[in-house]
Design a protein around this motif. Structure first.
Motif, PDB file in Angstrom:
ATOM      1  N   VAL A   5       6.170  -0.749   2.543  1.00  0.00           N
ATOM      2  CA  VAL A   5       7.616  -0.815   2.290  1.00  0.00           C
ATOM      3  C   VAL A   5       7.915  -0.113   0.967  1.00  0.00           C
ATOM      4  CG1 VAL A   5       9.622  -2.335   2.047  1.00  0.00           C
ATOM      5  CG2 VAL A   5       7.645  -3.062   3.404  1.00  0.00           C
ATOM      6  N   GLU A   6       8.722   0.963   1.005  1.00  0.00           N
ATOM      7  CA  GLU A   6       9.074   1.684  -0.222  1.00  0.00           C
ATOM      8  C   GLU A   6      10.296   1.022  -0.852  1.00  0.00           C
ATOM      9  OE1 GLU A   6      10.181   6.075  -0.307  1.00  0.00           O
ATOM     10  OE2 GLU A   6       8.258   6.073  -1.373  1.00  0.00           O
ATOM     11  N   ILE A   7      10.082   0.414  -2.064  1.00  0.00           N
ATOM     12  CA  ILE A   7      11.133  -0.309  -2.779  1.00  0.00           C
ATOM     13  C   ILE A   7      12.028   0.688  -3.510  1.00  0.00           C
ATOM     14  CG2 ILE A   7      11.540  -2.030  -4.611  1.00  0.00           C
ATOM     15  CD1 ILE A   7      10.176  -3.187  -2.098  1.00  0.00           C
ATOM     16  N   ALA A   8      11.419   1.783  -3.974  1.00  0.00           N
ATOM     17  CA  ALA A   8      12.106   2.870  -4.677  1.00  0.00           C
ATOM     18  C   ALA A   8      11.177   4.063  -4.530  1.00  0.00           C
ATOM     19  CB  ALA A   8      12.302   2.498  -6.149  1.00  0.00           C
ATOM     20  N   PRO A   9      11.641   5.286  -4.849  1.00  0.00           N
ATOM     21  CA  PRO A   9      10.734   6.429  -4.702  1.00  0.00           C
ATOM     22  C   PRO A   9       9.442   6.220  -5.490  1.00  0.00           C
ATOM     23  CG  PRO A   9      12.977   7.184  -5.037  1.00  0.00           C
ATOM     24  CD  PRO A   9      12.989   5.686  -5.235  1.00  0.00           C
ATOM     25  N   GLY A  10       8.310   6.268  -4.798  1.00  0.00           N
ATOM     26  CA  GLY A  10       7.008   6.112  -5.455  1.00  0.00           C
ATOM     27  C   GLY A  10       6.550   4.686  -5.643  1.00  0.00           C
ATOM     28  N   ALA A  11       7.399   3.711  -5.314  1.00  0.00           N
ATOM     29  CA  ALA A  11       7.037   2.287  -5.464  1.00  0.00           C
ATOM     30  C   ALA A  11       6.842   1.695  -4.075  1.00  0.00           C
ATOM     31  CB  ALA A  11       8.113   1.521  -6.225  1.00  0.00           C
ATOM     32  N   VAL A  12       5.582   1.500  -3.710  1.00  0.00           N
ATOM     33  CA  VAL A  12       5.272   1.112  -2.331  1.00  0.00           C
ATOM     34  C   VAL A  12       4.570  -0.247  -2.304  1.00  0.00           C
ATOM     35  CG1 VAL A  12       4.087   1.778  -0.199  1.00  0.00           C
ATOM     36  CG2 VAL A  12       5.064   3.544  -1.688  1.00  0.00           C
ATOM     37  N   HIS A  13       5.186  -1.194  -1.610  1.00  0.00           N
ATOM     38  CA  HIS A  13       4.668  -2.556  -1.464  1.00  0.00           C
ATOM     39  C   HIS A  13       4.024  -2.693  -0.091  1.00  0.00           C
ATOM     40  CE1 HIS A  13       5.729  -7.131  -1.055  1.00  0.00           C
ATOM     41  NE2 HIS A  13       4.468  -6.958  -1.374  1.00  0.00           N
ATOM     42  N   THR A  14       2.740  -3.064  -0.076  1.00  0.00           N
ATOM     43  CA  THR A  14       2.039  -3.304   1.188  1.00  0.00           C
ATOM     44  C   THR A  14       1.589  -4.752   1.218  1.00  0.00           C
ATOM     45  OG1 THR A  14       1.248  -1.023   1.135  1.00  0.00           O
ATOM     46  CG2 THR A  14       0.189  -2.498   2.700  1.00  0.00           C
ATOM     47  N   PRO A  15       2.370  -5.642   1.883  1.00  0.00           N
ATOM     48  CA  PRO A  15       1.982  -7.049   1.968  1.00  0.00           C
ATOM     49  C   PRO A  15       0.647  -7.200   2.693  1.00  0.00           C
ATOM     50  CG  PRO A  15       4.288  -6.767   2.604  1.00  0.00           C
ATOM     51  CD  PRO A  15       3.679  -5.396   2.513  1.00  0.00           C
ATOM     52  N   ASP A  16      -0.146  -8.192   2.257  1.00  0.00           N
ATOM     53  CA  ASP A  16      -1.344  -8.595   2.986  1.00  0.00           C
ATOM     54  C   ASP A  16      -2.358  -7.461   3.124  1.00  0.00           C
ATOM     55  OD1 ASP A  16      -2.194 -11.030   3.889  1.00  0.00           O
ATOM     56  OD2 ASP A  16      -1.724 -10.621   5.996  1.00  0.00           O
ATOM     57  N   TRP A  17      -2.492  -6.642   2.074  1.00  0.00           N
ATOM     58  CA  TRP A  17      -3.386  -5.474   2.152  1.00  0.00           C
ATOM     59  C   TRP A  17      -4.860  -5.865   1.967  1.00  0.00           C
ATOM     60  CZ3 TRP A  17      -6.493  -2.590  -1.390  1.00  0.00           C
ATOM     61  CH2 TRP A  17      -6.864  -1.315  -0.924  1.00  0.00           C
ATOM     62  N   LEU A  18      -5.106  -6.853   1.093  1.00  0.00           N
ATOM     63  CA  LEU A  18      -6.483  -7.269   0.833  1.00  0.00           C
ATOM     64  C   LEU A  18      -6.951  -8.247   1.908  1.00  0.00           C
ATOM     65  CD1 LEU A  18      -6.090  -8.051  -2.976  1.00  0.00           C
ATOM     66  CD2 LEU A  18      -7.582  -6.255  -2.060  1.00  0.00           C
ATOM     67  N   SER A  19      -8.181  -8.077   2.367  1.00  0.00           N
ATOM     68  CA  SER A  19      -8.761  -9.067   3.286  1.00  0.00           C
ATOM     69  C   SER A  19      -9.092 -10.334   2.491  1.00  0.00           C
ATOM     70  CB  SER A  19     -10.027  -8.514   3.936  1.00  0.00           C
ATOM     71  OG  SER A  19     -11.057  -8.403   2.960  1.00  0.00           O
ATOM     72  N   LEU A  20      -9.334 -11.424   3.203  1.00  0.00           N
ATOM     73  CA  LEU A  20      -9.735 -12.665   2.515  1.00  0.00           C
ATOM     74  C   LEU A  20     -11.042 -12.450   1.745  1.00  0.00           C
ATOM     75  CD1 LEU A  20      -9.322 -15.649   1.871  1.00  0.00           C
ATOM     76  CD2 LEU A  20     -10.487 -16.205   4.031  1.00  0.00           C
ATOM     77  N   VAL A  21     -11.973 -11.730   2.345  1.00  0.00           N
ATOM     78  CA  VAL A  21     -13.264 -11.480   1.678  1.00  0.00           C
ATOM     79  C   VAL A  21     -13.066 -10.670   0.394  1.00  0.00           C
ATOM     80  CG1 VAL A  21     -15.475 -10.233   1.904  1.00  0.00           C
ATOM     81  CG2 VAL A  21     -14.696 -11.772   3.724  1.00  0.00           C
ATOM     82  N   GLU A  22     -12.181  -9.677   0.433  1.00  0.00           N
ATOM     83  CA  GLU A  22     -11.898  -8.899  -0.781  1.00  0.00           C
ATOM     84  C   GLU A  22     -11.259  -9.776  -1.861  1.00  0.00           C
ATOM     85  OE1 GLU A  22     -11.160  -4.384   0.874  1.00  0.00           O
ATOM     86  OE2 GLU A  22      -9.587  -5.870   1.245  1.00  0.00           O
ATOM     87  N   GLN A  23     -10.367 -10.670  -1.434  1.00  0.00           N
ATOM     88  CA  GLN A  23      -9.747 -11.588  -2.411  1.00  0.00           C
ATOM     89  C   GLN A  23     -10.791 -12.518  -3.008  1.00  0.00           C
ATOM     90  OE1 GLN A  23      -5.716 -13.128  -1.111  1.00  0.00           O
ATOM     91  NE2 GLN A  23      -6.225 -11.929   0.703  1.00  0.00           N
ATOM     92  N   GLN A  24     -11.695 -13.001  -2.179  1.00  0.00           N
ATOM     93  CA  GLN A  24     -12.764 -13.886  -2.674  1.00  0.00           C
ATOM     94  C   GLN A  24     -13.660 -13.142  -3.675  1.00  0.00           C
ATOM     95  OE1 GLN A  24     -14.401 -14.844   1.185  1.00  0.00           O
ATOM     96  NE2 GLN A  24     -13.358 -16.839   1.271  1.00  0.00           N
TER      97      GLN A  24
END
Ligand code: MD5
Ligand code: FE
Length: 199
Positions: free
Chosen positions: A1-20
């Motif tokens: 989701v582009e909030i503004a030019p160049g500002a991109v939000h990707t919800p839920d991008w990290l897997s649980l294992v990566e977060q751990q």
């Protein structure tokens, strides 16, 4: 989701294992020497957020190779730099600084610009744990217009191009909103990857 030019939000991008993996690594990085601390401001205040730096040590408003007590800054591991390259989709993106911020239930970060890097390469932001309200402002000043975005554990945000030098901050976190399966049972972690432009 582009909030503004160049500002991109990707919800839920990290897997649980990566977060751990990030939570476990943050526990090691937080330990002294060169561990997590409340950054002291030149005004005499201290930030409510706690920070540990990898690669270069940030103090307002410059980077150095050593911490306040003279101990060497911890290294930024290759796997973390590679996660950043994957986040921006550019194998040529090689961050040499990571700022690891920990927010307890009452920590906030006032609106500011990140201008201490000598590079306009994007900043990669990874969030783990409690949700927060992230305020994304404009490039001119701390006033409106701004957009409030809920950042949740596992989310990726990339700030590049015209958004790299926008004012931004964290107005509040939401205690208890994080997934305890990450290993973080309270608070919010945010890891930013940056190109310092220093050598
Ligand atoms: C955080 N950290 O959630 C935020 C995420 C910091 C900081 O602000 O300086 O440690 S990084 C958000 C960010 C970085 C660079 C540029 C922009 C936002 N931006 O242009 O909006 O702890
Ligand atoms: Fe910032």
């Amino acid at each position: 989701v582009e909030i503004a030019p160049g500002a991109v939000h990707t919800p839920d991008w990290l897997s649980l294992v990566e977060q751990q993996r990030l939570v476990a690594a943050c526990r090691e990085w937080a330990a002294p020497p060169a561990g997590m601390r409340h950054t002291r401001l030149p005004s005499g205040g201290v930030m409510s957020v706690q920070t540990v730096c990898l690669g270069w040590h940030w103090t307002p408003y410059r980077y150095s190779r050593t911490t306040e007590d003279g101990s060497p800054v911890k290294a930024l591991p290759g796997w973390l730099a590679e996660l950043g390259a994957r986040a921006v989709g550019d194998p040529g993106y090689v961050p040499d600084v990571a700022l690891v911020n920990f927010y307890d239930g009452v920590a906030k970060m006032g609106l500011h610009q990140d201008k201490d890097e000598r590079s306009d390469a994007p900043v990669v932001s990874l969030s783990v744990g409690d949700s927060c309200v992230f305020r994304f402002g404009n490039t001119e000043n701390r006033n409106r217009p701004w957009t409030d975005v809920e950042l949740r554990g596992g989310d990726l945000f990339v700030f590049g191009g015209p958004s790299r030098f926008a004012y931004h901050g964290v107005t509040k976190t939401v205690p208890g909103s994080g997934d305890p399966a990450t290993g973080l049972t309270a608070g919010r972690l945010n890891i930013t990857l940056r190109v310092s432009g220093l050598d």
